[in-house]
Design an enzyme around this catalytic site. Structure first.
Site, PDB file in Angstrom:
ATOM      1  N   CYS A 186       8.670   2.349  15.991  1.00 24.99           N
ATOM      2  CA  CYS A 186       9.718   1.594  16.620  1.00 24.99           C
ATOM      3  C   CYS A 186       9.134   0.983  17.700  1.00 24.99           C
ATOM      4  O   CYS A 186       8.797   1.615  18.638  1.00 24.99           O
ATOM      5  CB  CYS A 186      10.995   2.147  16.769  1.00 24.99           C
ATOM      6  N   ARG A 244       0.718  -1.336  -0.065  1.00 30.94           N
ATOM      7  CA  ARG A 244       0.084  -0.207  -0.050  1.00 30.94           C
ATOM      8  C   ARG A 244       0.787   1.087   0.050  1.00 30.94           C
ATOM      9  O   ARG A 244       0.520   2.267  -0.767  1.00 30.94           O
ATOM     10  CB  ARG A 244      -1.004  -0.206   1.338  1.00 30.94           C
ATOM     11  N   LEU A 279     -20.788   8.264  -1.199  1.00 28.77           N
ATOM     12  CA  LEU A 279     -21.504   7.618  -2.132  1.00 28.77           C
ATOM     13  C   LEU A 279     -22.761   7.383  -2.051  1.00 28.77           C
ATOM     14  O   LEU A 279     -23.659   7.237  -3.054  1.00 28.77           O
ATOM     15  CB  LEU A 279     -20.304   6.699  -3.082  1.00 28.77           C
ATOM     16  N   GLY A 301     -16.993  10.464   2.531  1.00 31.39           N
ATOM     17  CA  GLY A 301     -16.449   9.218   2.074  1.00 31.39           C
ATOM     18  C   GLY A 301     -15.971   8.407   3.194  1.00 31.39           C
ATOM     19  O   GLY A 301     -14.887   7.526   3.182  1.00 31.39           O
ATOM     20  N   THR A 302     -16.879   8.055   4.202  1.00 34.82           N
ATOM     21  CA  THR A 302     -16.523   6.993   5.233  1.00 34.82           C
ATOM     22  C   THR A 302     -17.971   6.216   5.601  1.00 34.82           C
ATOM     23  O   THR A 302     -19.277   6.757   5.397  1.00 34.82           O
ATOM     24  CB  THR A 302     -16.124   7.714   6.297  1.00 34.82           C
ATOM     25  N   HIS A 306      -5.679   7.660  12.350  1.00 33.33           N
ATOM     26  CA  HIS A 306      -5.204   6.155  12.141  1.00 33.33           C
ATOM     27  C   HIS A 306      -3.751   5.995  11.699  1.00 33.33           C
ATOM     28  O   HIS A 306      -3.372   4.812  11.059  1.00 33.33           O
ATOM     29  CB  HIS A 306      -6.185   5.423  11.345  1.00 33.33           C
ATOM     30  N   ALA A 343     -17.326  11.995  -4.565  1.00 31.25           N
ATOM     31  CA  ALA A 343     -16.753  13.011  -3.644  1.00 31.25           C
ATOM     32  C   ALA A 343     -16.117  14.031  -4.738  1.00 31.25           C
ATOM     33  O   ALA A 343     -16.213  14.998  -4.507  1.00 31.25           O
ATOM     34  CB  ALA A 343     -15.513  12.330  -2.824  1.00 31.25           C
ATOM     35  N   GLN A 379      -9.205   9.563   8.438  1.00 31.68           N
ATOM     36  CA  GLN A 379      -9.045   7.959   9.139  1.00 31.68           C
ATOM     37  C   GLN A 379      -7.924   7.428   7.895  1.00 31.68           C
ATOM     38  O   GLN A 379      -7.733   6.389   8.275  1.00 31.68           O
ATOM     39  CB  GLN A 379     -10.479   7.407   8.990  1.00 31.68           C
ATOM     40  N   ASN A 380      -7.696   8.064   6.791  1.00 30.07           N
ATOM     41  CA  ASN A 380      -7.027   7.456   5.958  1.00 30.07           C
ATOM     42  C   ASN A 380      -5.478   7.599   6.380  1.00 30.07           C
ATOM     43  O   ASN A 380      -5.027   8.324   7.013  1.00 30.07           O
ATOM     44  CB  ASN A 380      -7.049   8.033   4.545  1.00 30.07           C
TER      45      ASN A 380
HETATM   46  C1  BV8 Z   1     -10.221   1.791  19.630  1.00 34.15           C
HETATM   47  C2  BV8 Z   1      -5.974   1.021   9.956  1.00 34.15           C
HETATM   48  C3  BV8 Z   1     -10.073   1.522  21.859  1.00 34.15           C
HETATM   49  C4  BV8 Z   1      -5.049   1.617   9.154  1.00 34.15           C
HETATM   50  C5  BV8 Z   1      -8.036   1.181  10.541  1.00 34.15           C
HETATM   51  C6  BV8 Z   1     -16.959   1.252  20.015  1.00 34.15           C
HETATM   52  C7  BV8 Z   1     -16.400   2.441  20.633  1.00 34.15           C
HETATM   53  C8  BV8 Z   1     -14.949   2.527  20.533  1.00 34.15           C
HETATM   54  C9  BV8 Z   1     -14.270   1.201  20.007  1.00 34.15           C
HETATM   55  C10 BV8 Z   1     -15.198   0.292  19.302  1.00 34.15           C
HETATM   56  C11 BV8 Z   1     -16.437   0.297  19.657  1.00 34.15           C
HETATM   57  N1  BV8 Z   1     -17.056  -1.038  18.876  1.00 34.15           N
HETATM   58  C12 BV8 Z   1     -16.027  -1.650  18.544  1.00 34.15           C
HETATM   59  C13 BV8 Z   1     -14.995  -0.955  18.685  1.00 34.15           C
HETATM   60  C14 BV8 Z   1     -13.345  -1.440  18.120  1.00 34.15           C
HETATM   61  C15 BV8 Z   1     -13.077  -0.997  16.909  1.00 34.15           C
HETATM   62  C16 BV8 Z   1     -14.127  -0.866  15.870  1.00 34.15           C
HETATM   63  O1  BV8 Z   1     -14.722   0.524  15.643  1.00 34.15           O
HETATM   64  N2  BV8 Z   1     -14.659  -2.067  15.226  1.00 34.15           N
HETATM   65  C17 BV8 Z   1     -15.693  -1.837  14.380  1.00 34.15           C
HETATM   66  C18 BV8 Z   1     -15.254  -2.806  13.084  1.00 34.15           C
HETATM   67  C19 BV8 Z   1     -17.050  -2.123  15.020  1.00 34.15           C
HETATM   68  N3  BV8 Z   1     -12.354   0.284  16.985  1.00 34.15           N
HETATM   69  C20 BV8 Z   1     -11.052   0.135  17.249  1.00 34.15           C
HETATM   70  O2  BV8 Z   1     -10.571  -0.765  17.570  1.00 34.15           O
HETATM   71  C21 BV8 Z   1     -10.588   1.483  17.297  1.00 34.15           C
HETATM   72  N4  BV8 Z   1      -9.525   1.902  18.425  1.00 34.15           N
HETATM   73  O3  BV8 Z   1     -11.522   1.806  19.696  1.00 34.15           O
HETATM   74  O4  BV8 Z   1      -9.379   1.757  20.667  1.00 34.15           O
HETATM   75  C22 BV8 Z   1      -9.011   1.638  22.944  1.00 34.15           C
HETATM   76  C23 BV8 Z   1      -9.588   2.317  24.270  1.00 34.15           C
HETATM   77  C24 BV8 Z   1      -8.285   2.349  25.188  1.00 34.15           C
HETATM   78  C25 BV8 Z   1      -7.056   1.939  24.997  1.00 34.15           C
HETATM   79  C26 BV8 Z   1      -6.745   1.287  23.691  1.00 34.15           C
HETATM   80  C27 BV8 Z   1      -7.728   1.171  23.030  1.00 34.15           C
HETATM   81  C28 BV8 Z   1      -9.389   1.694  16.116  1.00 34.15           C
HETATM   82  C29 BV8 Z   1      -9.892   1.850  14.870  1.00 34.15           C
HETATM   83  C30 BV8 Z   1      -8.996   1.857  13.577  1.00 34.15           C
HETATM   84  C31 BV8 Z   1      -8.591   0.649  12.896  1.00 34.15           C
HETATM   85  N5  BV8 Z   1      -7.712   0.925  11.634  1.00 34.15           N
HETATM   86  N6  BV8 Z   1      -7.131   1.193   9.748  1.00 34.15           N
HETATM   87  C32 BV8 Z   1      -5.008   0.952   7.566  1.00 34.15           C
HETATM   88  O5  BV8 Z   1      -4.956  -0.301   7.441  1.00 34.15           O
HETATM   89  O6  BV8 Z   1      -5.538   1.906   6.866  1.00 34.15           O
HETATM   90  S1  BV8 Z   1      -9.799   1.202  10.189  1.00 34.15           S
HETATM   91  C33 BV8 Z   1     -10.147   1.380   8.795  1.00 34.15           C
HETATM   92  O7  BV8 Z   1     -11.460   1.482   8.581  1.00 34.15           O
HETATM   93  C34 BV8 Z   1      -9.643   2.740   8.122  1.00 34.15           C
HETATM   94  O8  BV8 Z   1      -8.767   3.081   8.488  1.00 34.15           O
HETATM   95  C35 BV8 Z   1     -10.785   3.569   8.173  1.00 34.15           C
HETATM   96  O9  BV8 Z   1     -10.446   4.440   9.160  1.00 34.15           O
HETATM   97  C36 BV8 Z   1     -11.822   2.525   8.822  1.00 34.15           C
HETATM   98  C37 BV8 Z   1     -13.139   3.072   8.182  1.00 34.15           C
HETATM   99  O10 BV8 Z   1     -13.109   2.906   6.784  1.00 34.15           O
HETATM  100  P1  BV8 Z   1     -13.752   4.029   5.640  1.00 34.15           P
HETATM  101  O11 BV8 Z   1     -12.592   5.014   5.741  1.00 34.15           O
HETATM  102  O12 BV8 Z   1     -14.950   4.310   6.255  1.00 34.15           O
HETATM  103  O13 BV8 Z   1     -13.734   3.037   4.473  1.00 34.15           O
HETATM  104  P2  BV8 Z   1     -14.769   1.833   4.070  1.00 34.15           P
HETATM  105  O14 BV8 Z   1     -14.265   1.303   3.069  1.00 34.15           O
HETATM  106  O15 BV8 Z   1     -15.369   1.309   5.394  1.00 34.15           O
HETATM  107  O16 BV8 Z   1     -16.127   3.099   3.502  1.00 34.15           O
HETATM  108  C38 BV8 Z   1     -15.738   3.620   2.480  1.00 34.15           C
HETATM  109  C39 BV8 Z   1     -17.115   4.818   2.142  1.00 34.15           C
HETATM  110  O17 BV8 Z   1     -16.665   5.631   1.027  1.00 34.15           O
HETATM  111  C40 BV8 Z   1     -18.049   3.768   1.710  1.00 34.15           C
HETATM  112  O18 BV8 Z   1     -19.281   4.564   2.488  1.00 34.15           O
HETATM  113  C41 BV8 Z   1     -18.431   4.280   0.401  1.00 34.15           C
HETATM  114  O19 BV8 Z   1     -19.673   4.263   0.062  1.00 34.15           O
HETATM  115  C42 BV8 Z   1     -17.570   5.572   0.191  1.00 34.15           C
HETATM  116  N7  BV8 Z   1     -17.321   5.796  -1.021  1.00 34.15           N
HETATM  117  C43 BV8 Z   1     -16.551   5.038  -2.056  1.00 34.15           C
HETATM  118  N8  BV8 Z   1     -16.303   5.403  -3.213  1.00 34.15           N
HETATM  119  C44 BV8 Z   1     -16.696   7.085  -3.112  1.00 34.15           C
HETATM  120  C45 BV8 Z   1     -17.167   7.006  -1.719  1.00 34.15           C
HETATM  121  N9  BV8 Z   1     -17.802   8.240  -1.095  1.00 34.15           N
HETATM  122  C46 BV8 Z   1     -17.611   9.289  -2.175  1.00 34.15           C
HETATM  123  N10 BV8 Z   1     -17.150   9.232  -3.343  1.00 34.15           N
HETATM  124  C47 BV8 Z   1     -16.586   8.135  -3.935  1.00 34.15           C
HETATM  125  N11 BV8 Z   1     -15.879   8.152  -5.110  1.00 34.15           N
END
Ligand code: BV8
Length: 228
Positions: free
Chosen positions: A117, A59, A202, A175-176, A109, A219, A91-92
């Protein structure tokens, strides 16, 4: 945007989709090619570090083949022209906001072009593969990992994000899918603070019903139209 003084903009993978960067949850997206548990968790990294290092090396290298799109450029124009405070919370992990000219960008993120490190805890600018275990630029130990926030890890600069939301009078989500927390909860935090909320995506997302206004479209069209 008359009367608007402070804007917080949350962006997700959808703002980079038209630059050719895979989103996570759309058809054919990153999470269809890899299990989240295997490539985006500390446990997955401990289990198979080479799989994870290759995933992020690929990536990171792909970033050099894509360019910012009209949505990134419109936000950079807005930042230059807007007289108030504007913060892009992304988030990107790509660098397209910065390459479009934006400077107030907060990568909650982490970033592909940064290395963390696991020995000394220092973060360093990085744009090379990690698969061969290069030495940390600071402590020289061969213990670099991608400087990205995995599931179960605390996102960066949460205090700064909430402080910006408290000062904001407009919060725009672009876009999220609204699938990942705590980012997906910002719209509710904003509403509780009396902040106006707008979604540009989208399609309708998991959080669309929380926004005062939700516009569907690409977007590359919606963001320039909103900024102009
Ligand atoms: C944490 C890594 C706590 C880097 C990513 C409730 C509260 C708090 C936490 C949680 C909770 N429930 C569950 C959790 C845990 C978890 C979570 O949320 N799980 C989900 C699955 C339920 N969250 C975590 O673990 C987070 N940490 O909560 O820590 C803590 C507390 C104390 C001490 C320690 C810890 C950490 C989350 C980060 C994870 N890392 N990425 C990488 O590899 O990139 S997440 C990953 O998904 C991405 O980074 C991104 O941020 C995230 C969301 O994705 P999107 O950006 O929205 O992309 P997606 O594909 O989903 O959607 C794209 C959208 O674009 C669509 O809607 C589509 O329609 C649209 N689109 C497409 N094309 C277009 C468009 N729009 C416009 N124009 C276009 N052309």
């Amino acid at each position: 945007m008359s009367g608007v003084r402070n804007i917080v903009i949350l962006t997700g993978a959808g703002i980079s989709a038209e630059s050719g960067i895979d989103t996570f949850r759309d058809a054919g997206g990153l999470w269809e090619q890899h299990r989240v548990e295997d490539v985006a968790t500390p446990e997955g990294f401990a289990r198979d570090p080479n799989l994870v290092l290759n995933f992020y090396d690929m990536r990171r290298a792909a970033l050099n083949t894509v360019v910012p799109n009209r949505a990134h450029e419109a936000l950079a124009r807005l930042e230059r022209a807007f007289g108030g405070e504007l913060l892009i919370v992304t988030q990107n992990v790509d660098d397209l906001h910065e390459r479009a000219g934006a400077s107030q960008v907060l990568h909650m993120h982490g970033e592909l072009k940064s290395a963390l490190c696991t020995s000394c805890g220092m973060r360093s600018a990085w744009d090379a593969p990690m698969i061969d275990r290069p030495p940390c630029p600071v402590c020289r130990a061969p213990t670099l990992r991608p400087d990205v926030v995995w599931f179960g890890e605390m996102p960066y600069q949460m205090d700064r994000i909430y402080a910006a939301l408290r000062r904001a009078d407009l919060c725009v989500s672009i876009g999220t899918s609204g699938a990942v927390y705590p980012a997906a909860g910002f719209v509710r935090d904003a509403r509780e603070l009396g902040v106006r909320t707008l979604e540009l995506n989208l399609e309708r997302s998991e959080g669309s019903h929380w926004f005062h206004e939700s516009r569907q479209g690409r977007a590359g069209e919606l963001v320039p139209a909103w900024v102009e």
